[in-house]
Design a protein around this motif. Structure first.
Motif, PDB file in Angstrom:
ATOM      1  N   ASN A  69       0.197  -5.189   3.792  1.00  0.00           N
ATOM      2  CA  ASN A  69       0.851  -4.043   4.445  1.00  0.00           C
ATOM      3  C   ASN A  69       2.317  -3.933   4.024  1.00  0.00           C
ATOM      4  OD1 ASN A  69      -1.498  -3.354   5.773  1.00  0.00           O
ATOM      5  ND2 ASN A  69      -0.921  -4.349   7.698  1.00  0.00           N
ATOM      6  N   ASP A  70       2.971  -5.107   3.871  1.00  0.00           N
ATOM      7  CA  ASP A  70       4.366  -5.093   3.417  1.00  0.00           C
ATOM      8  C   ASP A  70       4.463  -4.551   1.990  1.00  0.00           C
ATOM      9  OD1 ASP A  70       5.188  -6.119   5.817  1.00  0.00           O
ATOM     10  OD2 ASP A  70       5.481  -8.175   5.088  1.00  0.00           O
ATOM     11  N   VAL A  71       3.520  -4.959   1.134  1.00  0.00           N
ATOM     12  CA  VAL A  71       3.504  -4.454  -0.242  1.00  0.00           C
ATOM     13  C   VAL A  71       3.336  -2.937  -0.247  1.00  0.00           C
ATOM     14  CG1 VAL A  71       2.192  -4.414  -2.406  1.00  0.00           C
ATOM     15  CG2 VAL A  71       2.712  -6.597  -1.305  1.00  0.00           C
ATOM     16  N   ALA A  72       2.419  -2.450   0.572  1.00  0.00           N
ATOM     17  CA  ALA A  72       2.189  -0.998   0.633  1.00  0.00           C
ATOM     18  C   ALA A  72       3.436  -0.260   1.119  1.00  0.00           C
ATOM     19  CB  ALA A  72       1.001  -0.706   1.555  1.00  0.00           C
ATOM     20  N   ALA A  73       4.101  -0.814   2.136  1.00  0.00           N
ATOM     21  CA  ALA A  73       5.319  -0.186   2.654  1.00  0.00           C
ATOM     22  C   ALA A  73       6.429  -0.197   1.610  1.00  0.00           C
ATOM     23  CB  ALA A  73       5.773  -0.901   3.921  1.00  0.00           C
ATOM     24  N   PHE A  74       6.544  -1.311   0.876  1.00  0.00           N
ATOM     25  CA  PHE A  74       7.565  -1.424  -0.163  1.00  0.00           C
ATOM     26  C   PHE A  74       7.309  -0.437  -1.284  1.00  0.00           C
ATOM     27  CE2 PHE A  74       8.949  -3.212  -4.238  1.00  0.00           C
ATOM     28  CZ  PHE A  74      10.302  -3.390  -3.999  1.00  0.00           C
ATOM     29  N   GLU A  75       6.053  -0.326  -1.720  1.00  0.00           N
ATOM     30  CA  GLU A  75       5.732   0.584  -2.815  1.00  0.00           C
ATOM     31  C   GLU A  75       5.902   2.042  -2.396  1.00  0.00           C
ATOM     32  OE1 GLU A  75       2.600  -2.121  -5.435  1.00  0.00           O
ATOM     33  OE2 GLU A  75       1.813  -0.661  -3.988  1.00  0.00           O
ATOM     34  N   LYS A  76       5.723   2.337  -1.123  1.00  0.00           N
ATOM     35  CA  LYS A  76       5.989   3.693  -0.631  1.00  0.00           C
ATOM     36  C   LYS A  76       7.480   3.990  -0.683  1.00  0.00           C
ATOM     37  CE  LYS A  76       5.143   6.787   3.282  1.00  0.00           C
ATOM     38  NZ  LYS A  76       4.537   6.903   4.647  1.00  0.00           N
ATOM     39  N   LEU A  77       8.299   2.953  -0.374  1.00  0.00           N
ATOM     40  CA  LEU A  77       9.755   3.095  -0.422  1.00  0.00           C
ATOM     41  C   LEU A  77      10.250   3.172  -1.856  1.00  0.00           C
ATOM     42  CD1 LEU A  77      12.263   3.087   1.486  1.00  0.00           C
ATOM     43  CD2 LEU A  77      12.351   0.604   1.158  1.00  0.00           C
ATOM     44  N   HIS A  78       9.542   2.450  -2.765  1.00  0.00           N
ATOM     45  CA  HIS A  78       9.911   2.407  -4.187  1.00  0.00           C
ATOM     46  C   HIS A  78       8.671   2.760  -5.012  1.00  0.00           C
ATOM     47  CE1 HIS A  78      13.737   0.376  -3.244  1.00  0.00           C
ATOM     48  NE2 HIS A  78      13.037  -0.371  -2.397  1.00  0.00           N
TER      49      HIS A  78
END
Length: 460
Positions: A69-78
């Motif tokens: 979930n953190d990876v998905a949130a990070f990739e949405k931000l970047h």
């Protein structure tokens, strides 16, 4: 301990660095970090893919879900950055780690134990990230002792993730039963001895104080006890044993008195972690040395009660053994991959309320929230992280206040070089003292000194 910390402390630590005071000299601190020249940030139009180590394994369902979930949130931000997670477990396997480093097969952002960082730097197996970290919001607020582990030659080669330090885990319930104040745990080894005697006097098989003496764990705890009294295991240059000293004699004499004169350690010896944790959970043990992560293990695996346990700093207050982990960068990584990797580490590991510090989510996921570590920040970020942690705590935070407050003058010390070999030798010293009433401390330390000197000489 949790599996990761157990590996750090016992089974998997190569301990190749001789860090006398947890890191390099203060000169490195002056030359590297946020004062370095800036470089242009990652162009948001530049597509970058990076591999990142230490994704939680599938067997750790909650932690893996949080990571994904953190990876998905990070990739949405970047949206220009793609994270390719690698889930090898243990994250740093001593059997393959060195070979992967030598062969350049590590991830772009790879996981390391604190004890291995200096050797990696010396061997040129990490990228210099000095000029890339000036934009990391909380970089200047990271614990200097942890950053120093990743410094060398006036440059920065990695960033910390978590840390742990040893303290005194004790039974608040037994303290109360023995007429002791559970809010005033012992601060000296003399007080530990006195309190252990009162607790063991309760009878019914209750042991006042327990210590390890087998499986290299006796040598590990001997090291922690030496540091607490200002002693050393090896000389600053790492070439000679240093434990045949007044501090070494004091550690063993204290154990000898508690075991044979006071009878506050019980008759069963040659203990290891799996022996001591159920003793604490069942209300049969007053105190033992521990990192904070023993507490959820005692509750989850042995049905203990959080409210029954307190955590205090190491008695003696002159030093404490620490461990932990962080990330370094494959020197084959491109500048854009390093920039992307640092952005990920900032998001996942270095921001209160996000990633590993997303205490609100961890509370929802029924993970333990409220332990005093990891403790990687200073100043305003430390206060912010602590506030979020307390707000979402599902543990009795006040029980760990003495440990959390600590003493800023205490030296944080990594394990000695050739730690596991040295621990094996020191196991014999500690076990002899705890199983033989007539053990000769002078002779034991002298013989161990000779053996360790041989180990250190052969390592050169």
């Amino acid at each position: 301990m949790k599996a990761r910390h157990l590996v750090v402390a016992l089974a998997g630590v190569t301990a190749l660095a001789n860090v006398a005071a947890c890191g390099s000299s203060s000169d490195d601190g002056d030359k590297s970090g946020s004062k370095a020249a800036n470089v242009a940030p990652l162009d948001p139009n530049t597509k970058v893919s990076i591999t990142v180590g230490c994704q939680p394994p599938k067997s750790s369902k909650v932690l893996r879900t949080e990571w994904n979930n953190d990876v998905a949130a990070f990739e949405k931000l970047h949206p220009n950055i793609t994270i390719v997670s690698k889930d090898a477990f243990p994250c740093e396997d001593p059997k393959t780690f060195t070979a992967k480093l030598a062969g350049g097969q590590m991830e772009n952002v790879y996981y390391v134990y604190l004890t291995d960082a200096k050797n990696i730097i010396a061997n040129g197996q990490a990228a210099d990230i000095t000029k890339y970290v000036s934009g990391v919001k909380n970089y200047a607020s990271l614990q200097p002792q942890l950053l120093n582990v990743f410094k060398g030659g006036g440059k920065l080669w990695g960033l910390p993730k978590t840390n742990y330090s040893m303290g005194l885990l004790y039974s608040r319930k037994l303290f109360t039963q023995a007429g002791l104040n559970p809010d005033q745990p012992p601060t000296t080894w003399a007080e530990v001895q006195a309190d252990a005697k009162k607790i063991s006097a309760l009878g019914n098989g209750i042991v006042g104080y327990a210590d390890y003496s087998a499986g290299n764990q006796g040598g590990w705890h001997f090291t922690a006890e030496m540091y607490s009294q200002g002693g050393d295991i090896v000389t600053p240059d790492g070439k000679k044993a240093a434990f045949n000293s007044p501090q070494g004699h004091a550690v063993l004499q204290n154990l000898q008195q508690m075991r044979w004169t006071d009878n506050s350690m019980g008759a069963k010896q040659l203990l290891q972690i799996p022996d001591v944790q159920p003793m604490m959970a069942s209300g049969k043990l007053g105190m033992y040395l521990s990192a904070p992560d023993n507490i959820p293990t005692i509750k989850d695996q042995f049905q203990g009660n959080y409210a029954d346990y307190g955590l205090a700093p190491m008695p003696g207050a002159q030093g404490t053994l620490i461990g932990g982990d962080g990330y370094m960068f494959n020197p084959k990584s491109s500048p854009d991959q390093i920039k992307a990797g640092i952005l990920w580490l900032e998001f996942e590991n270095l921001t209160p309320g996000k990633g590993q510090f997303d205490w609100a989510q961890k509370k929802i996921d029924k993970q333990p929230v409220g332990l005093p570590q990891p403790n990687i920040f200073t100043g305003a970020p430390a206060a912010e992280e602590l506030g979020i942690r307390k707000q979402n705590s599902n543990m009795p935070v006040d029980n760990y206040k003495a440990f959390a407050d600590g003493d800023p003058k205490v030296k944080y010390r990594l394990e000695p070089p050739q730690a596991q070999q040295i621990y094996a030798v020191l196991d014999g010293v500690v076990s002899s003292v705890l199983t033989n009433k007539n053990a000769d401390i002078n002779s034991l330390l002298s013989k161990a000194e000779t053996k360790v000197n041989g180990i250190l000489a052969n390592a050169e």
